[in-house]
Design a protein around this motif. Structure first.
Motif, PDB file in Angstrom:
ATOM      1  N   ILE A 168       0.840  -1.207   0.000  1.00 63.36           N
ATOM      2  CA  ILE A 168       0.000   0.000   0.000  1.00 63.36           C
ATOM      3  C   ILE A 168       0.873   1.254   0.000  1.00 63.36           C
ATOM      4  O   ILE A 168       0.631   2.205  -0.743  1.00 63.36           O
ATOM      5  CB  ILE A 168      -0.951  -0.006   1.222  1.00 63.36           C
ATOM      6  CG1 ILE A 168      -2.005  -1.108   1.068  1.00 63.36           C
ATOM      7  CG2 ILE A 168      -1.629   1.363   1.391  1.00 63.36           C
ATOM      8  CD1 ILE A 168      -2.847  -1.344   2.309  1.00 63.36           C
ATOM      9  N   LEU A 169       1.901   1.248   0.836  1.00 69.52           N
ATOM     10  CA  LEU A 169       2.810   2.401   0.911  1.00 69.52           C
ATOM     11  C   LEU A 169       3.504   2.659  -0.429  1.00 69.52           C
ATOM     12  O   LEU A 169       3.747   3.811  -0.800  1.00 69.52           O
ATOM     13  CB  LEU A 169       3.860   2.172   1.999  1.00 69.52           C
ATOM     14  CG  LEU A 169       3.385   2.287   3.450  1.00 69.52           C
ATOM     15  CD1 LEU A 169       4.481   1.826   4.402  1.00 69.52           C
ATOM     16  CD2 LEU A 169       2.976   3.716   3.783  1.00 69.52           C
ATOM     17  N   LYS A 170       3.827   1.583  -1.145  1.00 69.44           N
ATOM     18  CA  LYS A 170       4.504   1.724  -2.441  1.00 69.44           C
ATOM     19  C   LYS A 170       3.581   2.307  -3.506  1.00 69.44           C
ATOM     20  O   LYS A 170       4.034   3.014  -4.405  1.00 69.44           O
ATOM     21  CB  LYS A 170       5.023   0.360  -2.911  1.00 69.44           C
ATOM     22  CG  LYS A 170       6.149  -0.220  -2.071  1.00 69.44           C
ATOM     23  CD  LYS A 170       7.466   0.501  -2.292  1.00 69.44           C
ATOM     24  CE  LYS A 170       8.112   0.115  -3.598  1.00 69.44           C
ATOM     25  NZ  LYS A 170       9.467   0.715  -3.744  1.00 69.44           N
ATOM     26  N   LYS A 171       2.276   2.009  -3.386  1.00 70.58           N
ATOM     27  CA  LYS A 171       1.336   2.396  -4.436  1.00 70.58           C
ATOM     28  C   LYS A 171       0.579   3.692  -4.147  1.00 70.58           C
ATOM     29  O   LYS A 171       0.131   4.372  -5.065  1.00 70.58           O
ATOM     30  CB  LYS A 171       0.316   1.271  -4.664  1.00 70.58           C
ATOM     31  CG  LYS A 171       0.920  -0.001  -5.245  1.00 70.58           C
ATOM     32  CD  LYS A 171      -0.154  -1.068  -5.413  1.00 70.58           C
ATOM     33  CE  LYS A 171       0.428  -2.350  -5.995  1.00 70.58           C
ATOM     34  NZ  LYS A 171      -0.597  -3.418  -6.121  1.00 70.58           N
ATOM     35  N   GLN A 172       0.396   4.010  -2.859  1.00 69.03           N
ATOM     36  CA  GLN A 172      -0.443   5.144  -2.503  1.00 69.03           C
ATOM     37  C   GLN A 172       0.298   6.136  -1.612  1.00 69.03           C
ATOM     38  O   GLN A 172       1.244   5.772  -0.923  1.00 69.03           O
ATOM     39  CB  GLN A 172      -1.710   4.672  -1.773  1.00 69.03           C
ATOM     40  CG  GLN A 172      -2.550   3.694  -2.574  1.00 69.03           C
ATOM     41  CD  GLN A 172      -3.870   3.397  -1.893  1.00 69.03           C
ATOM     42  OE1 GLN A 172      -4.507   4.287  -1.332  1.00 69.03           O
ATOM     43  NE2 GLN A 172      -4.294   2.148  -1.946  1.00 69.03           N
ATOM     44  N   ILE A 219      11.107   0.505   6.781  1.00 60.40           N
ATOM     45  CA  ILE A 219      10.509   1.520   5.911  1.00 60.40           C
ATOM     46  C   ILE A 219      11.030   2.931   6.159  1.00 60.40           C
ATOM     47  O   ILE A 219      10.873   3.804   5.305  1.00 60.40           O
ATOM     48  CB  ILE A 219       8.973   1.525   6.030  1.00 60.40           C
ATOM     49  CG1 ILE A 219       8.534   2.019   7.422  1.00 60.40           C
ATOM     50  CG2 ILE A 219       8.405   0.154   5.708  1.00 60.40           C
ATOM     51  CD1 ILE A 219       7.039   2.282   7.514  1.00 60.40           C
ATOM     52  N   ARG A 220      11.651   3.157   7.321  1.00 55.95           N
ATOM     53  CA  ARG A 220      12.082   4.512   7.662  1.00 55.95           C
ATOM     54  C   ARG A 220      12.971   5.163   6.583  1.00 55.95           C
ATOM     55  O   ARG A 220      12.786   6.331   6.240  1.00 55.95           O
ATOM     56  CB  ARG A 220      12.808   4.528   9.007  1.00 55.95           C
ATOM     57  CG  ARG A 220      11.927   4.942  10.185  1.00 55.95           C
ATOM     58  CD  ARG A 220      11.441   6.350  10.028  1.00 55.95           C
ATOM     59  NE  ARG A 220      10.506   6.761  11.067  1.00 55.95           N
ATOM     60  CZ  ARG A 220       9.404   7.432  10.828  1.00 55.95           C
ATOM     61  NH1 ARG A 220       9.060   7.703   9.597  1.00 55.95           N
ATOM     62  NH2 ARG A 220       8.626   7.846  11.792  1.00 55.95           N
ATOM     63  N   PRO A 221      13.954   4.432   6.012  1.00 55.55           N
ATOM     64  CA  PRO A 221      14.799   5.069   4.996  1.00 55.55           C
ATOM     65  C   PRO A 221      14.055   5.385   3.694  1.00 55.55           C
ATOM     66  O   PRO A 221      14.492   6.210   2.899  1.00 55.55           O
ATOM     67  CB  PRO A 221      15.899   4.029   4.739  1.00 55.55           C
ATOM     68  CG  PRO A 221      15.876   3.129   5.930  1.00 55.55           C
ATOM     69  CD  PRO A 221      14.443   3.076   6.348  1.00 55.55           C
ATOM     70  N   GLU A 222      12.924   4.729   3.491  1.00 53.78           N
ATOM     71  CA  GLU A 222      12.221   4.832   2.213  1.00 53.78           C
ATOM     72  C   GLU A 222      11.014   5.769   2.253  1.00 53.78           C
ATOM     73  O   GLU A 222      10.706   6.440   1.263  1.00 53.78           O
ATOM     74  CB  GLU A 222      11.768   3.434   1.775  1.00 53.78           C
ATOM     75  CG  GLU A 222      11.236   3.360   0.365  1.00 53.78           C
ATOM     76  CD  GLU A 222      10.960   1.928  -0.075  1.00 53.78           C
ATOM     77  OE1 GLU A 222      10.397   1.751  -1.166  1.00 53.78           O
ATOM     78  OE2 GLU A 222      11.297   0.991   0.696  1.00 53.78           O
ATOM     79  N   PHE A 223      10.326   5.812   3.387  1.00 53.28           N
ATOM     80  CA  PHE A 223       9.093   6.598   3.484  1.00 53.28           C
ATOM     81  C   PHE A 223       9.187   7.612   4.622  1.00 53.28           C
ATOM     82  O   PHE A 223       9.492   7.263   5.759  1.00 53.28           O
ATOM     83  CB  PHE A 223       7.879   5.687   3.717  1.00 53.28           C
ATOM     84  CG  PHE A 223       7.685   4.651   2.649  1.00 53.28           C
ATOM     85  CD1 PHE A 223       7.102   4.973   1.441  1.00 53.28           C
ATOM     86  CD2 PHE A 223       8.118   3.348   2.856  1.00 53.28           C
ATOM     87  CE1 PHE A 223       6.933   4.017   0.459  1.00 53.28           C
ATOM     88  CE2 PHE A 223       7.956   2.379   1.885  1.00 53.28           C
ATOM     89  CZ  PHE A 223       7.366   2.712   0.672  1.00 53.28           C
ATOM     90  N   ASP A 224       8.901   8.864   4.288  1.00 59.31           N
ATOM     91  CA  ASP A 224       8.945   9.933   5.286  1.00 59.31           C
ATOM     92  C   ASP A 224       7.526  10.238   5.734  1.00 59.31           C
ATOM     93  O   ASP A 224       6.831  11.058   5.134  1.00 59.31           O
ATOM     94  CB  ASP A 224       9.607  11.170   4.686  1.00 59.31           C
ATOM     95  CG  ASP A 224       9.698  12.314   5.684  1.00 59.31           C
ATOM     96  OD1 ASP A 224       9.632  12.036   6.894  1.00 59.31           O
ATOM     97  OD2 ASP A 224       9.827  13.469   5.249  1.00 59.31           O
ATOM     98  N   LEU A 225       7.070   9.551   6.776  1.00 61.28           N
ATOM     99  CA  LEU A 225       5.735   9.786   7.298  1.00 61.28           C
ATOM    100  C   LEU A 225       5.727   9.489   8.791  1.00 61.28           C
ATOM    101  O   LEU A 225       6.527   8.683   9.277  1.00 61.28           O
ATOM    102  CB  LEU A 225       4.696   8.906   6.587  1.00 61.28           C
ATOM    103  CG  LEU A 225       4.545   7.436   6.987  1.00 61.28           C
ATOM    104  CD1 LEU A 225       3.261   6.875   6.411  1.00 61.28           C
ATOM    105  CD2 LEU A 225       5.716   6.592   6.550  1.00 61.28           C
ATOM    106  N   PRO A 226       4.843  10.137   9.548  1.00 61.81           N
ATOM    107  CA  PRO A 226       4.776   9.868  10.986  1.00 61.81           C
ATOM    108  C   PRO A 226       4.201   8.488  11.274  1.00 61.81           C
ATOM    109  O   PRO A 226       3.350   7.992  10.527  1.00 61.81           O
ATOM    110  CB  PRO A 226       3.869  10.981  11.515  1.00 61.81           C
ATOM    111  CG  PRO A 226       3.088  11.452  10.340  1.00 61.81           C
ATOM    112  CD  PRO A 226       3.941  11.224   9.135  1.00 61.81           C
ATOM    113  N   ILE A 227       4.676   7.871  12.369  1.00 57.97           N
ATOM    114  CA  ILE A 227       4.250   6.530  12.752  1.00 57.97           C
ATOM    115  C   ILE A 227       3.822   6.520  14.209  1.00 57.97           C
ATOM    116  O   ILE A 227       4.533   7.024  15.075  1.00 57.97           O
ATOM    117  CB  ILE A 227       5.386   5.509  12.543  1.00 57.97           C
ATOM    118  CG1 ILE A 227       5.777   5.427  11.066  1.00 57.97           C
ATOM    119  CG2 ILE A 227       4.971   4.122  13.056  1.00 57.97           C
ATOM    120  CD1 ILE A 227       6.998   4.562  10.807  1.00 57.97           C
ATOM    121  N   ILE A 228       2.656   5.937  14.469  1.00 57.65           N
ATOM    122  CA  ILE A 228       2.188   5.734  15.837  1.00 57.65           C
ATOM    123  C   ILE A 228       2.105   4.235  16.091  1.00 57.65           C
ATOM    124  O   ILE A 228       1.434   3.509  15.355  1.00 57.65           O
ATOM    125  CB  ILE A 228       0.803   6.369  16.071  1.00 57.65           C
ATOM    126  CG1 ILE A 228       0.853   7.887  15.866  1.00 57.65           C
ATOM    127  CG2 ILE A 228       0.295   6.035  17.477  1.00 57.65           C
ATOM    128  CD1 ILE A 228      -0.495   8.577  16.011  1.00 57.65           C
TER     129      ILE A 228
END
Length: 230
Positions: free
Chosen positions: A42-46, A69-78
């Motif tokens: 999902i992260l790769k496509k959207q 995923i941290r090196p690849e996607f810059d988004l907040p995580i809870i």
């Protein structure tokens, strides 16, 4: 924040359903996955604005997925977790999570945390060289600090230390990590150097020093809410 997209990764269908209902009611768009591989696709496509991530998952745990995923996607995580131990919370925050919620939880609390994290994240990405939390303004480009409209003079190391902590709200930093980040990998000084600079930094920040919290036996973290509530 209406229209922001939330990705939930949790293997419990009941939790996914409850969270989806509450989060959608607040105007968010929601996608759910039962494991990390589906979540990764999902992260790769959207385009996703924030990730709600369970720790105990069937394929890989949330900590491992966060690291992946941290090196690849810059988004907040809870993180969501049935574990309420302080050590587990520290581990999650050290890995780069923006918040940690223990189960059982109130769905309203989750929604409130999502909004708070997104506010911080949006504020701190609008101007990459500037961070603002309540009345505290940290401007890296022009190298100055203002609190409640007054300038605060810091040494270069104090400024770097504050900037490093404030860039990662809630993340727990060990003293050794702060030494490497602020003083450099070739620094061979004592970890107590960090404590000395934190003490001086707190003194200069006055009331704003409440945001710099000691995590006993580990190091320090920056709690933005302490400033936003003032």
């Amino acid at each position: 924040m209406s229209g922001k997209k939330v990705l939930i990764i949790d293997d419990d269908p009941h939790i996914r359903e409850i969270l989806e209902d509450y989060i959608k009611f607040e105007g968010f768009s929601v996608i759910a996955a039962e494991d990390t591989e589906k979540g990764y696709r999902i992260l790769k496509k959207q385009s996703v604005d924030i990730l709600i991530l369970d720790i105990m998952l069937p394929d890989e745990n949330g900590w491992e997925f966060c690291q992946r995923i941290r090196p690849e996607f810059d988004l907040p995580i809870i993180f969501l977790s049935a574990k309420d131990e302080a050590a587990d919370k520290i581990t999650g925050l050290e890995l780069g999570a923006d918040d940690y919620i223990s189960k059982p939880f109130s769905p309203r609390e989750v929604v409130a945390r999502i909004k708070a994290v997104l506010r911080r994240y949006q504020k701190n990405t609008e101007k990459p060289g500037q961070l603002q939390f309540g009345d505290l303004l940290i401007n890296k480009e022009e190298h100055y600090i203002k609190y409640q409209g007054d300038f605060i003079e810091l040494t270069p190391k104090e400024f770097s230390l504050l900037w490093h902590l404030a860039q990662n709200p809630k993340k727990v930093f060990r003293r050794e990590n702060l030494l490497k980040a602020v003083w450099g990998y070739d620094y061979f000084g004592d970890a107590r150097t960090v404590d000395t600079h934190i003490k001086s930094l707190r003194k200069k920040l006055g009331d704003a020093a409440a945001a710099i919290e000691t995590v006993w036996g580990v190091g320090y973290k920056f709690e933005a809410e302490k400033l936003e509530d003032k």
